[in-house]
Design an enzyme around this catalytic site. Structure first.
Site, short mmCIF file in Angstrom:
data_model
loop_
_atom_site.label_atom_id
_atom_site.label_comp_id
_atom_site.label_asym_id
_atom_site.label_seq_id
_atom_site.Cartn_x
_atom_site.Cartn_y
_atom_site.Cartn_z
N GLU A 91 -0.29 -32.62 77.04
CA GLU A 91 0.81 -33.11 76.71
C GLU A 91 1.91 -32.33 77.09
O GLU A 91 2.03 -31.28 77.54
CB GLU A 91 0.96 -32.81 75.21
N CYS A 104 8.90 -29.40 78.07
CA CYS A 104 8.13 -28.36 77.28
C CYS A 104 6.86 -28.60 78.10
O CYS A 104 6.04 -29.66 77.97
CB CYS A 104 7.91 -28.43 76.03
N CYS A 111 -6.71 -23.90 74.07
CA CYS A 111 -6.27 -22.32 74.15
C CYS A 111 -7.07 -21.58 73.43
O CYS A 111 -7.57 -21.62 72.27
CB CYS A 111 -4.68 -22.40 73.35
N CYS A 115 -4.55 -19.40 67.36
CA CYS A 115 -3.39 -19.17 66.16
C CYS A 115 -3.63 -20.38 65.14
O CYS A 115 -3.74 -21.38 65.36
CB CYS A 115 -2.15 -19.04 66.63
N CYS A 118 -1.57 -23.55 64.62
CA CYS A 118 -1.25 -24.34 65.77
C CYS A 118 -2.45 -25.51 66.10
O CYS A 118 -3.49 -25.11 66.14
CB CYS A 118 -1.15 -23.25 66.90
N GLY A 161 -1.51 -24.07 75.38
CA GLY A 161 -2.16 -22.73 76.22
C GLY A 161 -1.07 -21.43 76.12
O GLY A 161 -0.19 -21.44 75.58
N GLU A 162 -1.75 -20.51 76.31
CA GLU A 162 -1.12 -19.30 76.57
C GLU A 162 -0.79 -18.86 78.01
O GLU A 162 -1.78 -18.45 78.63
CB GLU A 162 -2.03 -18.06 75.72
N SER A 193 6.90 -18.54 77.01
CA SER A 193 6.70 -18.00 75.64
C SER A 193 5.10 -17.64 75.61
O SER A 193 4.31 -18.13 75.76
CB SER A 193 6.92 -19.00 74.69
N SER A 216 6.11 -15.35 70.57
CA SER A 216 5.67 -15.89 69.50
C SER A 216 5.40 -14.99 68.48
O SER A 216 4.22 -14.52 68.38
CB SER A 216 4.55 -16.78 69.61
N LEU A 217 6.17 -14.42 67.44
CA LEU A 217 5.93 -13.10 66.36
C LEU A 217 5.21 -13.86 65.14
O LEU A 217 4.30 -13.71 64.84
CB LEU A 217 7.22 -12.54 66.27
N HIS A 218 6.25 -14.55 64.51
CA HIS A 218 5.89 -15.36 63.26
C HIS A 218 5.47 -14.36 62.17
O HIS A 218 5.53 -14.74 61.02
CB HIS A 218 4.70 -16.47 63.50
N ASN A 292 6.25 -27.94 62.18
CA ASN A 292 5.52 -29.33 62.11
C ASN A 292 4.11 -29.41 61.61
O ASN A 292 3.40 -28.83 62.08
CB ASN A 292 5.27 -29.63 63.49
N CYS A 333 2.80 -28.53 69.75
CA CYS A 333 2.21 -28.71 70.67
C CYS A 333 0.81 -28.99 70.51
O CYS A 333 0.12 -28.52 69.40
CB CYS A 333 2.03 -27.53 71.88
S1 SF4 Z 1 0.54 -20.99 69.34
FE1 SF4 Z 1 0.29 -20.90 71.36
S2 SF4 Z 1 -1.19 -19.16 71.87
FE2 SF4 Z 1 -1.44 -19.62 69.80
S3 SF4 Z 1 -3.04 -20.96 69.51
FE3 SF4 Z 1 -1.26 -22.10 70.05
S4 SF4 Z 1 -0.89 -22.62 72.08
FE4 SF4 Z 1 -2.36 -20.86 71.87
#
Ligand code: SF4
Length: 345
Positions: A91, A104, A111, A115, A118, A161-162, A193, A216-218, A292, A333
């Protein structure tokens, strides 16, 4: 085996041409043809000799992505679902801002970071994307915008993805889109990011382009962060912030800290206080992000989000709330890709 021309940065192409005994400047000619004039057949690069064009044809091809679906949100955010040549789906999101158009970009199929909040993390990594597969995401959209007299002005590397788990390809991608003979996107208009792969933050501090770094701290405590983000079990907050302080010292570039507000999980005033303590002394700003919803978590109510925001402001922290875009088309994402895969199964 032929190579995708979009996989090559100008330096990589020059090196290849030099190995064939051709001068370096051929790489600039090819880049201008491919990115400025958008030529998609080597035979059409008429300022190159026929023998050289034939050699290019032998060694390279023009990669492409097929567009499976484009969803358009009420706020004009567009989500592209692409099929790669091996059948995998990815995407890309196009957002219209008052300052331009931002894309984006996705960096991996799936990934491995897992997380919990996500959608992308729900599907394990299948493979890394090549630099060309990232370039083509931006280029395909830029082609559409060009027809309306616009262009992609900003790129955020925040899709599926990371990026630091695909470091070499992502940095090559950045070089290509930043190149003045490439897509010419200013380094300060590119943001990468990461969820916090600490050794790569140190490595990225040496990267020569002035790209923005977002984290991405969160979660502002190890206990919570490790519960929802596996990466924290490998690199905890102390290690992460040590790396971020080093990164700032080295680059003098302000860091963005991303914080998704999740109802009842990380949005209390105690969480805000922990966040203040954590970022104090680091030149950064906090980007509060409305969630989201993907099923398991709920988004923070606007009254609570306001309290959280105000607490940070009162404590002298730079903070903005990210303008929500594409909520009605599931722009976070991975959501569209998962939907498409589930519907196909
Ligand atoms: S937030 Fe980013 S690093 Fe974490 S699972 Fe989603 S895509 Fe991967």
């Amino acid at each position: 085996m032929k190579a995708n021309i979009y996989d090559y940065s100008r330096d990589a192409l020059a090196e290849y041409f030099l190995s064939l005994g051709s001068p370096k400047f051929r790489a600039t000619q090819v880049f201008e043809a491919v990115y400025r004039h958008r030529i998609i057949a080597f035979g059409d690069i008429t300022n190159l000799k026929k023998e050289f064009r034939d050699k290019l044809k032998e060694d390279f091809y023009f990669g492409s992505l097929s567009v499976v679906k484009v969803l358009v949100s009420e706020d004009k955010t567009q989500k592209y679902l692409y099929r790669l040549t091996d059948g995998n789906l990815i995407e890309t999101v196009l957002m219209k801002h008052d300052y331009g158009y931002s894309v984006c970009v996705t960096t991996q199929v799936g990934c491995n970071m897992g997380c919990l909040f996500c959608a992308s993390g729900q599907i394990k990594k299948i493979r890394d994307l090549t630099p060309g597969e990232m370039v083509m995401q931006a280029l395909t959209i830029d082609d559409v915008l060009r027809k309306e007299g616009n262009r992609v002005s900003h790129v955020v590397i925040m899709g599926i993805g990371e990026p630091f788990d695909n470091y070499h390809n992502v940095t090559e991608f950045i070089k290509i889109i930043n190149d003045v003979k490439g897509l010419e996107i200013g380094a300060r208009h590119i943001t990468l990011s990461t969820c916090g792969i600490v050794p790569k933050i140190y490595e990225f501090s040496q990267f020569p382009l002035q790209v923005n770094l977002a984290v991405s701290l969160h979660f502002a405590s190890d206990d919570k962060r490790s519960r929802y983000m596996r990466i924290n079990k490998v690199y905890n907050l102390e290690a992460l912030f040590e790396a971020l302080h080093y990164y700032y010292k080295k680059t003098k570039r302000r860091i963005t800290i991303e914080y998704i507000l999740l109802s009842g999980i990380n949005d209390s005033l105690q969480d805000a206080a922990a966040l203040v303590r954590l970022v104090r002394g680091l030149n950064c700003y906090i980007n509060l992000i409305p969630y989201n919803e993907t099923g398991m978590f709920k988004r923070t109510k606007s009254t609570q989000a306001r309290l959280f925001f105000d607490y940070l402001i009162k404590n002298g922290i730079n903070v903005v709330t990210r303008k929500e875009q594409g909520h009605d088309i599931a722009a976070a994402c991975g959501q569209l890709r998962i939907k498409e895969m589930i519907c196909k199964d």
